[in-house]
Enzyme design. Structure first.
Site, PDB file in Angstrom:
ATOM      1  N   LEU A 105       0.870  -1.185   0.000  1.00  0.00           N
ATOM      2  CA  LEU A 105       0.000   0.000   0.000  1.00  0.00           C
ATOM      3  C   LEU A 105       0.900   1.226   0.000  1.00  0.00           C
ATOM      4  O   LEU A 105       1.596   1.490   0.995  1.00  0.00           O
ATOM      5  CB  LEU A 105      -0.893   0.011   1.236  1.00  0.00           C
ATOM      6  CG  LEU A 105      -1.999  -1.040   1.340  1.00  0.00           C
ATOM      7  CD1 LEU A 105      -2.558  -1.114   2.758  1.00  0.00           C
ATOM      8  CD2 LEU A 105      -3.121  -0.744   0.354  1.00  0.00           C
ATOM      9  N   CYS A 142      -1.599  -1.085 -10.679  1.00  0.00           N
ATOM     10  CA  CYS A 142      -1.873   0.275 -10.197  1.00  0.00           C
ATOM     11  C   CYS A 142      -2.686   1.066 -11.233  1.00  0.00           C
ATOM     12  O   CYS A 142      -2.293   1.141 -12.394  1.00  0.00           O
ATOM     13  CB  CYS A 142      -0.551   0.991  -9.886  1.00  0.00           C
ATOM     14  SG  CYS A 142      -0.839   2.660  -9.288  1.00  0.00           S
ATOM     15  N   GLY A 186      -8.995  -8.157  -2.828  1.00  0.00           N
ATOM     16  CA  GLY A 186     -10.136  -7.289  -3.092  1.00  0.00           C
ATOM     17  C   GLY A 186     -11.255  -7.542  -2.110  1.00  0.00           C
ATOM     18  O   GLY A 186     -11.778  -8.658  -2.032  1.00  0.00           O
TER      19      GLY A 186
END
Ligand SMILES: Cc1cc2nc3c(=O)[nH]c(=O)nc-3n(C[C@H](O)[C@H](O)[C@H](O)COP(=O)(O)O)c2cc1C
Length: 350
Positions: free
Chosen positions: A32, A115, A216
């Site tokens: 992250l 990304c 996810g």
């Protein structure tokens, strides 16, 4: 409460094998950007001693020209298993950066092919590689040639709903030599909106021999178990669910290993963790750490009376002393139940 079926427990009872590297956990802490620095990873590691961590993504072109290690690539020798994530579109720069990553102590090198941010995709990196599969293949081949640790890929299911290309793409990555693939079940066009389409992860799992990690919308132990059941994936990767909650990876790992729920931290324990986080960011990064700490602190302040007001204060902290004092006052108030000047607000629990 989640239920761990004997079939799932047996399926996940062996180590995760990433090429010749073994990880004794089926839960991973995602990379992250702006979050998973050394300080954050140490907090996650407290609760998840065996899980794989990822650095923030590192720009290989930047490394090529600067030739010195940026702070985001710094790894603590005691924090293994650790993967360093790189992004770029140039196979030669990525291969060079991968060598530096291994010298720094990376157990695996991960290539970011997911990304969605314009700044990255317009230069050919991140999820734009989904539209240039030949380049993505060349990247994996070059990096595999350059290092002797396993090379892995993290990507999305496609560019848009009309361009879900993950099945072909994932196979190409495996054939090019990737030893594991993490699939975030969203398209690039989705950004972080809508829900992750786990059904595509199942399809990927069905056609690959290398481990497939599902990513996810894993915000709880229940979601992790459901995702593993529905996708048949070899592991799950937690992401936004860990913001202000570095306990999540450990909670999922513990559940998958024992079938039991770990006690969830109380608001006081979460604020104590926020306190440690702030102190460590200050020690590691100084003033910059304080600026970066504001977002983290506001993520911790959730789910108790007075949390919205506390968030407002923490978003403005200028010094470590001010931050620590603000947190200590909130802890004291929670411990003594003194809410005399605080009224309950819906925002406290958002
Ligand atoms: C603030 C933020 C920073 C991120 N940085 C990275 C990154 O550096 N590398 C990467 O592969 N993914 C990055 N991601 C994507 C996450 O790793 C993950 O794939 C995504 O959030 C989906 O999982 P979730 O729905 O559980 O959050 C980032 C996401 C967020 C919200």
């Amino acid at each position: 409460m989640a239920f761990l079926s004997p079939t799932l427990q047996t399926r996940l009872s062996t180590p995760l094998k990433i090429g010749n590297f073994e990880v004794n956990s089926r839960v991973l802490q995602s990379p992250l950007s702006g979050v998973t620095d050394l300080v954050f990873r140490r907090l996650v590691r407290r609760y998840a001693p065996d899980s794989m961590m990822y650095t923030e993504m590192v720009n290989a072109t930047g490394l090529h020209y600067v030739k010195e290690l940026p702070k985001i690539m710094e790894v603590d020798p005691n924090e293994r298993p650790i993967s360093i994530q790189l992004f770029d579109c140039r196979p030669d720069f990525l291969a060079e950066a991968a060598v530096m990553a291994v010298e720094e102590g990376a157990d695996t090198v991960d290539i970011n092919m997911g990304c969605p941010v314009n700044k990255i995709t317009k230069n050919g990196g991140g999820s734009s590689l989904l539209r240039q599969p030949e380049v993505a293949e060349a990247i994996v081949r070059e990096v595999v040639k350059a290092v002797d640790v396993p090379v892995t890929v993290k990507t999305r299911i496609g560019w848009s709903d009309k361009e879900i290309t993950i099945l072909d793409f994932a196979k190409r990555m495996e054939d090019a030599g990737a030893k594991m693939i993490t699939v975030h079940g969203r398209t690039r066009a989705q950004g972080y909106n809508g829900s992750a389409k786990w059904e595509w992860i199942r399809k990927v799992k069905e056609i690959l021999s290398i481990p497939v990690i599902a990513n996810g919308d894993i915000f709880s132990v229940e979601a992790a178990v459901r995702c593993l059941e529905e996708t048949g994936a070899d592991g799950v990767m937690c992401s936004r669910g860990t913001l202000g909650y570095p306990f999540l990876v450990g909670e999922v790992d513990y559940f998958l290993k024992t079938g039991k729920d770990k006690e969830t931290p109380t608001p006081i324990q979460r604020l104590e963790c926020a306190r440690d986080h702030l102190q460590a960011l200050w020690e590691y990064k100084g003033e910059r750490g304080i600026r970066q700490s504001r977002k983290h602190m506001t993520w911790y302040a959730k789910g108790f009376v007075g949390a919205a007001e506390l968030r407002g204060k923490l978003a403005l902290i200028e010094t470590v002393e001010q931050g620590l004092e603000t947190i200590d006052r909130a802890i004291l108030r929670l411990a003594t139940g003194d809410y005399a000047n605080t009224s309950w607000q819906e925002e406290d629990f958002r």
